[in-house]
Design a protein around this motif. Structure first.
Motif, PDB file in Angstrom:
ATOM      1  N   MET A  41       3.045   2.162  -1.465  1.00 22.28           N
ATOM      2  CA  MET A  41       2.614   1.201   0.042  1.00 22.28           C
ATOM      3  C   MET A  41       2.078  -0.064   0.195  1.00 22.28           C
ATOM      4  N   GLU A  42       2.045  -1.228  -1.384  1.00 17.20           N
ATOM      5  CA  GLU A  42       2.213  -2.267  -1.424  1.00 17.20           C
ATOM      6  C   GLU A  42       0.855  -2.477  -1.439  1.00 17.20           C
ATOM      7  N   TYR A  43      -0.052  -1.440  -2.390  1.00 16.80           N
ATOM      8  CA  TYR A  43      -1.416  -1.874  -1.788  1.00 16.80           C
ATOM      9  C   TYR A  43      -2.080  -2.592  -3.596  1.00 16.80           C
ATOM     10  N   ILE A  44      -0.871  -3.069  -4.019  1.00 23.03           N
ATOM     11  CA  ILE A  44      -0.719  -3.145  -5.401  1.00 23.03           C
ATOM     12  C   ILE A  44       0.195  -4.011  -5.703  1.00 23.03           C
ATOM     13  N   ILE A  45       0.444  -4.542  -6.877  1.00 17.78           N
ATOM     14  CA  ILE A  45       1.478  -4.916  -7.795  1.00 17.78           C
ATOM     15  C   ILE A  45       1.306  -5.090  -9.121  1.00 17.78           C
ATOM     16  N   GLU A  46       2.389  -3.542  -9.834  1.00 14.97           N
ATOM     17  CA  GLU A  46       2.622  -3.758 -11.099  1.00 14.97           C
ATOM     18  C   GLU A  46       3.202  -4.800 -11.787  1.00 14.97           C
ATOM     19  N   ASP A  47       2.590  -6.034 -12.949  1.00 12.09           N
ATOM     20  CA  ASP A  47       4.071  -6.688 -13.021  1.00 12.09           C
ATOM     21  C   ASP A  47       3.452  -6.670 -14.993  1.00 12.09           C
ATOM     22  N   MET A  48       4.984  -6.183 -15.784  1.00 10.11           N
ATOM     23  CA  MET A  48       5.086  -6.235 -17.062  1.00 10.11           C
ATOM     24  C   MET A  48       5.011  -7.411 -17.545  1.00 10.11           C
ATOM     25  N   GLY A  49       5.283  -8.774 -16.881  1.00  7.64           N
ATOM     26  CA  GLY A  49       5.350  -9.936 -17.912  1.00  7.64           C
ATOM     27  C   GLY A  49       6.673  -9.898 -18.641  1.00  7.64           C
ATOM     28  N   SER A  50       6.672 -10.953 -19.160  1.00  3.55           N
ATOM     29  CA  SER A  50       8.350 -11.256 -19.913  1.00  3.55           C
ATOM     30  C   SER A  50       8.055 -10.399 -20.874  1.00  3.55           C
ATOM     31  N   PRO A  51       9.696  -9.545 -21.148  1.00 10.14           N
ATOM     32  CA  PRO A  51       9.996  -9.072 -22.264  1.00 10.14           C
ATOM     33  C   PRO A  51      10.031  -9.283 -23.424  1.00 10.14           C
ATOM     34  N   THR A  52      10.703 -10.571 -23.186  1.00  7.21           N
ATOM     35  CA  THR A  52      11.290 -11.893 -24.099  1.00  7.21           C
ATOM     36  C   THR A  52       9.878 -13.059 -23.681  1.00  7.21           C
ATOM     37  N   ILE A  76      -4.128  -6.614  -7.186  1.00 13.55           N
ATOM     38  CA  ILE A  76      -4.590  -5.803  -5.696  1.00 13.55           C
ATOM     39  C   ILE A  76      -3.580  -6.915  -4.486  1.00 13.55           C
ATOM     40  N   THR A  77      -2.755  -6.529  -3.805  1.00 11.90           N
ATOM     41  CA  THR A  77      -2.077  -7.295  -3.097  1.00 11.90           C
ATOM     42  C   THR A  77      -3.404  -7.521  -1.782  1.00 11.90           C
ATOM     43  N   ASP A  78      -3.271  -8.194  -0.553  1.00 12.98           N
ATOM     44  CA  ASP A  78      -4.102  -8.532   0.299  1.00 12.98           C
ATOM     45  C   ASP A  78      -4.145  -7.170   1.353  1.00 12.98           C
ATOM     46  N   LYS A  79      -2.891  -6.423   1.366  1.00 14.54           N
ATOM     47  CA  LYS A  79      -2.958  -5.285   2.549  1.00 14.54           C
ATOM     48  C   LYS A  79      -3.733  -4.767   1.319  1.00 14.54           C
ATOM     49  N   GLY A  80      -4.344  -4.418   0.009  1.00 11.74           N
ATOM     50  CA  GLY A  80      -5.308  -3.600  -0.251  1.00 11.74           C
ATOM     51  C   GLY A  80      -6.521  -3.893  -0.429  1.00 11.74           C
ATOM     52  N   LYS A  81      -6.780  -5.093  -0.819  1.00 17.02           N
ATOM     53  CA  LYS A  81      -8.370  -6.232   0.042  1.00 17.02           C
ATOM     54  C   LYS A  81      -8.612  -5.948   0.808  1.00 17.02           C
ATOM     55  N   LYS A  82      -7.831  -5.688   2.345  1.00 21.03           N
ATOM     56  CA  LYS A  82      -8.226  -5.284   3.394  1.00 21.03           C
ATOM     57  C   LYS A  82      -9.102  -3.785   3.360  1.00 21.03           C
ATOM     58  N   ILE A  83      -8.139  -2.931   2.713  1.00 22.54           N
ATOM     59  CA  ILE A  83      -8.551  -1.745   2.851  1.00 22.54           C
ATOM     60  C   ILE A  83     -10.260  -2.061   1.856  1.00 22.54           C
ATOM     61  N   LEU A  84     -10.277  -2.396   0.651  1.00 23.51           N
ATOM     62  CA  LEU A  84     -11.772  -2.057   0.247  1.00 23.51           C
ATOM     63  C   LEU A  84     -12.270  -3.150   0.744  1.00 23.51           C
ATOM     64  N   GLU A  85     -12.690  -4.181   1.864  1.00 24.45           N
ATOM     65  CA  GLU A  85     -13.223  -4.531   2.186  1.00 24.45           C
ATOM     66  C   GLU A  85     -13.688  -3.321   3.856  1.00 24.45           C
ATOM     67  N   ASN A  86     -12.987  -2.534   4.226  1.00 25.94           N
ATOM     68  CA  ASN A  86     -13.139  -1.246   4.886  1.00 25.94           C
ATOM     69  C   ASN A  86     -14.114  -0.293   4.464  1.00 25.94           C
ATOM     70  N   MET A  87     -14.254  -0.520   3.085  1.00 27.07           N
ATOM     71  CA  MET A  87     -14.610   1.140   2.487  1.00 27.07           C
ATOM     72  C   MET A  87     -16.443   0.889   2.327  1.00 27.07           C
TER      73      MET A  87
END
Length: 87
Positions: A41-52, A76-87
């Motif tokens: 849903m693009e609320y978070i971004i997962e990054d595995m970093g560089s494998p080498t 957390i993406t900007d889209k995810g941050k907006k969700i958190l602000e509305n909690m």
């Protein structure tokens, strides 16, 4: 559930599925599925970093404490941050 897991990710210093599961009193499998959904849903971004590493260990000043295994990070993406602000 999505918002609760997102809030846990936001407030945690380290991303830990077992810790999130414990804090929310849910299974680790449910946390894993929720994280996948948050990513989809693009609320978070997962990054595995560089494998080498471009630097040869013998010439690197960090070789004594380097972990060549990439570390997964969650942002957390900007889209995810907006969700958190509305909690």
């Amino acid at each position: 559930m999505l918002k609760n897991v997102l809030k846990e990710i936001s407030s945690s210093k380290v991303f830990s599925i077992p810790l999130i599961a414990k804090n929310l009193n849910i299974t680790e499998a449910l946390v894993e599925e929720t994280v996948k959904e948050l990513s989809r849903m693009e609320y978070i971004i997962e990054d595995m970093g560089s494998p080498t590493c471009e630097t040869k260990c013998s010439g690197c000043s960090m070789k004594s404490f380097c972990n060549i295994v990439p570390i997964k990070t969650i942002s957390i993406t900007d889209k995810g941050k907006k969700i958190l602000e509305n909690m």
